[in-house]
Write an enzyme that holds these catalytic residues in place. Structure first.
Site, PDB file in Angstrom:
ATOM      1  N   ARG A   1       0.818  -1.211   0.000  1.00  0.00           N
ATOM      2  CA  ARG A   1       0.000   0.000   0.000  1.00  0.00           C
ATOM      3  C   ARG A   1       0.860   1.273   0.000  1.00  0.00           C
ATOM      4  O   ARG A   1       0.620   2.197  -0.766  1.00  0.00           O
ATOM      5  CB  ARG A   1      -0.911   0.029   1.228  1.00  0.00           C
ATOM      6  CG  ARG A   1      -1.941  -1.083   1.275  1.00  0.00           C
ATOM      7  CD  ARG A   1      -2.787  -0.956   2.544  1.00  0.00           C
ATOM      8  NE  ARG A   1      -3.709  -2.062   2.685  1.00  0.00           N
ATOM      9  CZ  ARG A   1      -3.426  -3.195   3.318  1.00  0.00           C
ATOM     10  NH1 ARG A   1      -2.225  -3.358   3.856  1.00  0.00           N
ATOM     11  NH2 ARG A   1      -4.319  -4.156   3.412  1.00  0.00           N
ATOM     12  N   ILE A   2       1.866   1.308   0.888  1.00  0.00           N
ATOM     13  CA  ILE A   2       2.699   2.511   1.004  1.00  0.00           C
ATOM     14  C   ILE A   2       3.610   2.644  -0.204  1.00  0.00           C
ATOM     15  O   ILE A   2       3.742   3.734  -0.780  1.00  0.00           O
ATOM     16  CB  ILE A   2       3.518   2.478   2.309  1.00  0.00           C
ATOM     17  CG1 ILE A   2       2.581   2.472   3.524  1.00  0.00           C
ATOM     18  CG2 ILE A   2       4.476   3.674   2.382  1.00  0.00           C
ATOM     19  CD1 ILE A   2       3.269   2.172   4.836  1.00  0.00           C
TER      20      ILE A   2
ATOM     21  N   ASP B   1       9.776  -6.612  -4.911  1.00  0.00           N
ATOM     22  CA  ASP B   1       8.845  -7.236  -3.982  1.00  0.00           C
ATOM     23  C   ASP B   1       8.846  -8.734  -4.264  1.00  0.00           C
ATOM     24  O   ASP B   1       8.862  -9.139  -5.430  1.00  0.00           O
ATOM     25  CB  ASP B   1       7.423  -6.674  -4.166  1.00  0.00           C
ATOM     26  CG  ASP B   1       6.511  -7.006  -2.994  1.00  0.00           C
ATOM     27  OD1 ASP B   1       6.200  -6.076  -2.222  1.00  0.00           O
ATOM     28  OD2 ASP B   1       6.126  -8.178  -2.839  1.00  0.00           O
TER      29      ASP B   1
ATOM     30  N   ALA C   1      10.044   2.398   7.448  1.00  0.00           N
ATOM     31  CA  ALA C   1       9.377   1.105   7.653  1.00  0.00           C
ATOM     32  C   ALA C   1       9.580   0.658   9.098  1.00  0.00           C
ATOM     33  O   ALA C   1       8.801   1.010   9.985  1.00  0.00           O
ATOM     34  CB  ALA C   1       9.912   0.082   6.666  1.00  0.00           C
TER      35      ALA C   1
ATOM     36  N   GLU D   1      14.584   2.702  19.792  1.00  0.00           N
ATOM     37  CA  GLU D   1      13.721   3.879  19.893  1.00  0.00           C
ATOM     38  C   GLU D   1      13.301   4.092  21.344  1.00  0.00           C
ATOM     39  O   GLU D   1      12.932   3.138  22.016  1.00  0.00           O
ATOM     40  CB  GLU D   1      12.487   3.717  18.995  1.00  0.00           C
ATOM     41  CG  GLU D   1      12.830   3.674  17.510  1.00  0.00           C
ATOM     42  CD  GLU D   1      11.605   3.631  16.608  1.00  0.00           C
ATOM     43  OE1 GLU D   1      10.469   3.759  17.115  1.00  0.00           O
ATOM     44  OE2 GLU D   1      11.777   3.473  15.377  1.00  0.00           O
TER      45      GLU D   1
ATOM     46  N   HIS E   1       9.865   8.748  14.316  1.00  0.00           N
ATOM     47  CA  HIS E   1       8.820   7.759  14.026  1.00  0.00           C
ATOM     48  C   HIS E   1       7.448   8.425  13.905  1.00  0.00           C
ATOM     49  O   HIS E   1       6.493   8.079  14.606  1.00  0.00           O
ATOM     50  CB  HIS E   1       8.792   6.670  15.105  1.00  0.00           C
ATOM     51  CG  HIS E   1       8.210   5.368  14.604  1.00  0.00           C
ATOM     52  ND1 HIS E   1       8.598   4.143  15.085  1.00  0.00           N
ATOM     53  CD2 HIS E   1       7.253   5.110  13.662  1.00  0.00           C
ATOM     54  CE1 HIS E   1       7.906   3.178  14.471  1.00  0.00           C
ATOM     55  NE2 HIS E   1       7.091   3.748  13.610  1.00  0.00           N
ATOM     56  N   ILE E   2       7.358   9.383  12.969  1.00  0.00           N
ATOM     57  CA  ILE E   2       6.127  10.172  12.818  1.00  0.00           C
ATOM     58  C   ILE E   2       5.402   9.892  11.499  1.00  0.00           C
ATOM     59  O   ILE E   2       4.531  10.655  11.098  1.00  0.00           O
ATOM     60  CB  ILE E   2       6.428  11.684  12.922  1.00  0.00           C
ATOM     61  CG1 ILE E   2       7.471  12.123  11.878  1.00  0.00           C
ATOM     62  CG2 ILE E   2       6.879  12.034  14.331  1.00  0.00           C
ATOM     63  CD1 ILE E   2       7.655  13.623  11.777  1.00  0.00           C
ATOM     64  N   GLY E   3       5.750   8.767  10.856  1.00  0.00           N
ATOM     65  CA  GLY E   3       5.138   8.468   9.562  1.00  0.00           C
ATOM     66  C   GLY E   3       3.626   8.494   9.584  1.00  0.00           C
ATOM     67  O   GLY E   3       2.978   9.009   8.666  1.00  0.00           O
ATOM     68  N   ALA E   4       3.034   7.946  10.640  1.00  0.00           N
ATOM     69  CA  ALA E   4       1.575   7.886  10.743  1.00  0.00           C
ATOM     70  C   ALA E   4       1.001   9.031  11.568  1.00  0.00           C
ATOM     71  O   ALA E   4      -0.199   9.046  11.838  1.00  0.00           O
ATOM     72  CB  ALA E   4       1.150   6.552  11.346  1.00  0.00           C
TER      73      ALA E   4
END
Length: 304
Positions: free
Chosen positions: A149-150, A169, A229, A259, A278-281
């Site tokens: 998806r990403i 992939d 990721a 982390e 870690h702010i991707g989302a």
């Protein structure tokens, strides 16, 4: 029925649970001992990347029927313990795809144009114009490792920028690749030919240190590595060496093997790396979607 929300989630998700008639108990990020106390009479738990739902926690919850992760990964939940008890585990894998993709693109621009370095120098009162010469992205090759998806979202944005797209992939989807003008190649060829490599694979045994010293040496000395990721997909010690010795030109990282990243970590001393926590989302839209999707699944499961 009682639902424990053990992490910060969007108020709309809380609303979904309450509208379904559930009693909602909220405590943000309790430690394991406190979590064991809280789960004694709950039918469902909602967490994010923390707290961890360990076997001890599951064994302390005799009424537990479902664990919800408002996000993508399930590595903080003891899936074996849940399976043994017949407890369903749900998550929201699509909720943050666009947000993570946009952060990865932002990191690419930041590293390519040395924006974080330029900002630091400006705040120090240094006009570092000569040191901030960057590179354009149009016409360059983006290598996407993990075309889910990403990866699909990133490839779509890269195509709009005017980049060429290579894909790796283990389960290639040729139809989706055509939509973004991408070509599947081997991982080794992708690393050798790409100007930017961005990683979007889960952390499993096969992907632990997928990018190691040997594979970093395959990359161009002008290349950029992006990891939004999981931290351990990259051997961080090897990456530090690659950045210090010029095997690659730069990196943009949102995730780390440890982390939070220690204050004195070698990565924090390098000017050719951009670091985010870690702010991707971490967007309003992604958090709302993640919370609501998990809450809706819990309602469906508990109401049969």
């Amino acid at each position: 029925m009682k639902v424990l929300v053990a992490a910060l989630i969007h108020e709309k998700a809380i609303g979904v649970l309450k509208e379904a008639g559930f009693e909602v108990v909220y405590e943000e990020y309790p430690d394991e001992e406190r979590l064991i106390e809280l789960v004694k009479d709950v039918e469902a738990i909602i967490v994010r990347s923390k707290p961890k739902v360990s076997r001890r926690v599951i064994e302390a919850a005799p009424k537990l029927r479902v664990i919800g992760r408002a996000g993508v990964g399930l590595d903080t939940i003891d899936l074996d313990a849940a399976r043994e008890r017949g407890i369903k585990v749900v998550n929201s894998p699509a909720a943050s795809s666009r947000s993570v993709a946009e952060l990865a693109i932002a990191l690419i621009f930041n590293v390519a144009r040395k924006m974080a370095f330029a900002d630091r120098k400006m705040r120090e009162g240094v006009w570092a114009k000569k040191q901030c010469e960057g590179t354009e992205l149009e016409g360059k090759t983006l290598g996407v490792v993990g075309f889910g998806r990403i990866g699909y979202q990133i490839a779509k944005i890269a195509k709009a920028i005017g980049m060429n797209v290579l894909l790796y992939d283990p389960y290639p989807n040729e139809e989706r690749a055509k939509e973004v003008g991408g070509t599947f190649v081997s991982l080794e060829d992708l690393l050798k030919e790409s100007d930017v490599v961005t990683l979007h694979v889960p952390l499993v045994d096969a992907t632990y240190h997928l990018i190691n010293e040997e594979r970093l040496k395959l990359m161009k000395p002008t290349a950029i590595l992006i990891n939004a990721a999981r931290g351990a997909v990259v051997d961080n010690a090897a990456l530090v060496k690659a950045l210090q010795e010029g095997w690659i030109a730069g990196a943009g990282l949102d995730v780390y093997e440890e982390e939070p990243l220690p204050k004195d970590h070698p990565l924090t001393k390098l000017d050719n790396v951009v670091l985010t926590p870690h702010i991707g989302a971490s967007t309003v839209e992604a958090q709302m979607r993640a919370g609501v999707q998990v809450a809706e699944q819990i309602v469906e499961i508990l109401k049969g």
